[in-house]
Design an enzyme around this catalytic site. Structure first.
Site, mmCIF file in Angstrom:
data_model
loop_
_atom_site.group_PDB
_atom_site.id
_atom_site.type_symbol
_atom_site.label_atom_id
_atom_site.label_comp_id
_atom_site.label_asym_id
_atom_site.label_seq_id
_atom_site.Cartn_x
_atom_site.Cartn_y
_atom_site.Cartn_z
ATOM 1 N N GLY A 160 0.525 -1.987 12.183
ATOM 2 C CA GLY A 160 -0.064 -3.384 12.250
ATOM 3 C C GLY A 160 -1.600 -3.543 11.931
ATOM 4 N N HIS A 199 0.400 -8.029 13.078
ATOM 5 C CA HIS A 199 0.211 -7.531 14.262
ATOM 6 C C HIS A 199 1.170 -7.270 15.130
ATOM 7 C CE1 HIS A 199 -2.413 -6.870 17.505
ATOM 8 N NE2 HIS A 199 -3.670 -7.110 17.179
ATOM 9 N N TYR A 200 1.129 -5.938 15.430
ATOM 10 C CA TYR A 200 2.354 -5.521 16.222
ATOM 11 C C TYR A 200 2.100 -5.670 17.618
ATOM 12 C CZ TYR A 200 6.095 -4.214 12.822
ATOM 13 O OH TYR A 200 6.928 -4.358 11.543
ATOM 14 N N GLU A 220 -1.808 -6.614 7.383
ATOM 15 C CA GLU A 220 -0.200 -6.540 7.973
ATOM 16 C C GLU A 220 -0.100 -7.143 9.120
ATOM 17 O OE1 GLU A 220 2.783 -6.201 7.819
ATOM 18 O OE2 GLU A 220 3.019 -3.856 7.743
ATOM 19 N N HIS A 250 0.690 -1.020 0.083
ATOM 20 C CA HIS A 250 -0.037 0.139 -0.159
ATOM 21 C C HIS A 250 0.784 1.164 0.035
ATOM 22 C CE1 HIS A 250 0.854 1.090 4.027
ATOM 23 N NE2 HIS A 250 0.709 -0.390 4.497
ATOM 24 N N GLY A 251 0.282 2.435 -0.443
ATOM 25 C CA GLY A 251 0.894 3.535 -0.419
ATOM 26 C C GLY A 251 1.176 3.996 0.802
ATOM 27 N N SER A 298 0.800 5.665 4.496
ATOM 28 C CA SER A 298 -0.229 5.598 5.326
ATOM 29 C C SER A 298 0.079 6.888 6.100
ATOM 30 C CB SER A 298 -0.700 4.503 6.119
ATOM 31 O OG SER A 298 0.370 4.498 7.263
#
Length: 229
Positions: free
Chosen positions: A21, A88-89, A86, A8-9, A11
């Site tokens: 995340g 998950h952080y 993404e 993705h571009g 954010s």
């Protein structure tokens, strides 16, 4: 056979240097430009798609929409899955990366970010950031919803989706584009290219730049290149 991957571009949280995340943030103005540019480059390269895949997070969905619009392919069917989300952080989500490095040490944060099998600090069960509180995940088995992931765990949810859903489309001759995230794409690239656990730590995928794979009949890469010009 060709496969196109797009991170993705940029954010809004990329711009602020925050761990994102599964938190759902929008594209920044620069991210919109990146996504539109990616679509234009795809059109210029003559790449056409029959089916598209993305995550359930806004920044990836919007990136795909811009790509399809700018390449005159808005009609292409889109499949959305949390398995392309993404990484998950965990409890790091929402924290500033630089401030976290100053608090815990740059080496520790680098391990959390780049190590293949080091988990970040996990979210507490009652943390309001838990994904189970988000309506888009409420039909999932609660045991499938992570409180934090490393790249290894991310790969373990991405690759079954690749094997069961995406790869069969390619084998049927359909042309596929995947718009996803830095770490879900790193997991897929690791699998496709057979990259070692150590080497994957060094792999960086830029935002908003299409990565084109040419695959053989076994879906193994025989060539790859970025559409960055």
């Amino acid at each position: 056979m060709k496969l196109v991957l797009i991170r993705h571009g940029q954010s809004e949280w990329n711009k602020l240097n925050l761990f994102t995340g599964w938190h759902d943030v929008d594209l920044s103005e620069e991210g919109v430009v990146e996504a539109m540019t990616a679509g234009k480059r795809i059109k210029e390269a003559g790449l056409e798609f029959d089916v598209a895949f993305t995550s359930v997070l806004t920044r990836a969905i919007k990136t795909l929409n811009y790509v399809l619009e700018e390449s005159d392919q808005m009609w292409v069917p889109v499949n959305k899955s949390w398995r392309l989300n993404e990484r998950h952080y965990g409890a790091l989500q929402g924290l500033n990366k630089q401030e976290t490095a100053e608090k815990y040490g740059a080496d520790q944060v680098q391990k959390w970010r780049r190590s293949y099998d080091t988990l970040p600090p996990l979210l507490e069960e009652n943390d309001e950031r838990q994904a189970k509180n988000d309506r888009r995940y409420q039909l999932l088995d609660t045991h499938a919803i992570p409180s934090g992931e490393n790249l290894k765990v991310t790969l373990e949810r991405v690759i079954p989706y690749w094997m069961d859903t995406i790869a069969p489309e390619i084998k049927e001759g359909r042309r596929v584009v995947i718009a996803a995230h830095g770490n879900s794409l790193r997991a897929l690239v690791k699998f496709l290219e057979g990259i070692s656990d150590d080497e994957i730590m060094e792999l960086e995928i830029p935002t908003g730049v299409p990565l084109v794979y040419e695959l053989n009949d076994d879906l193994k890469p025989v060539n790859k290149y970025y559409l960055d010009k």
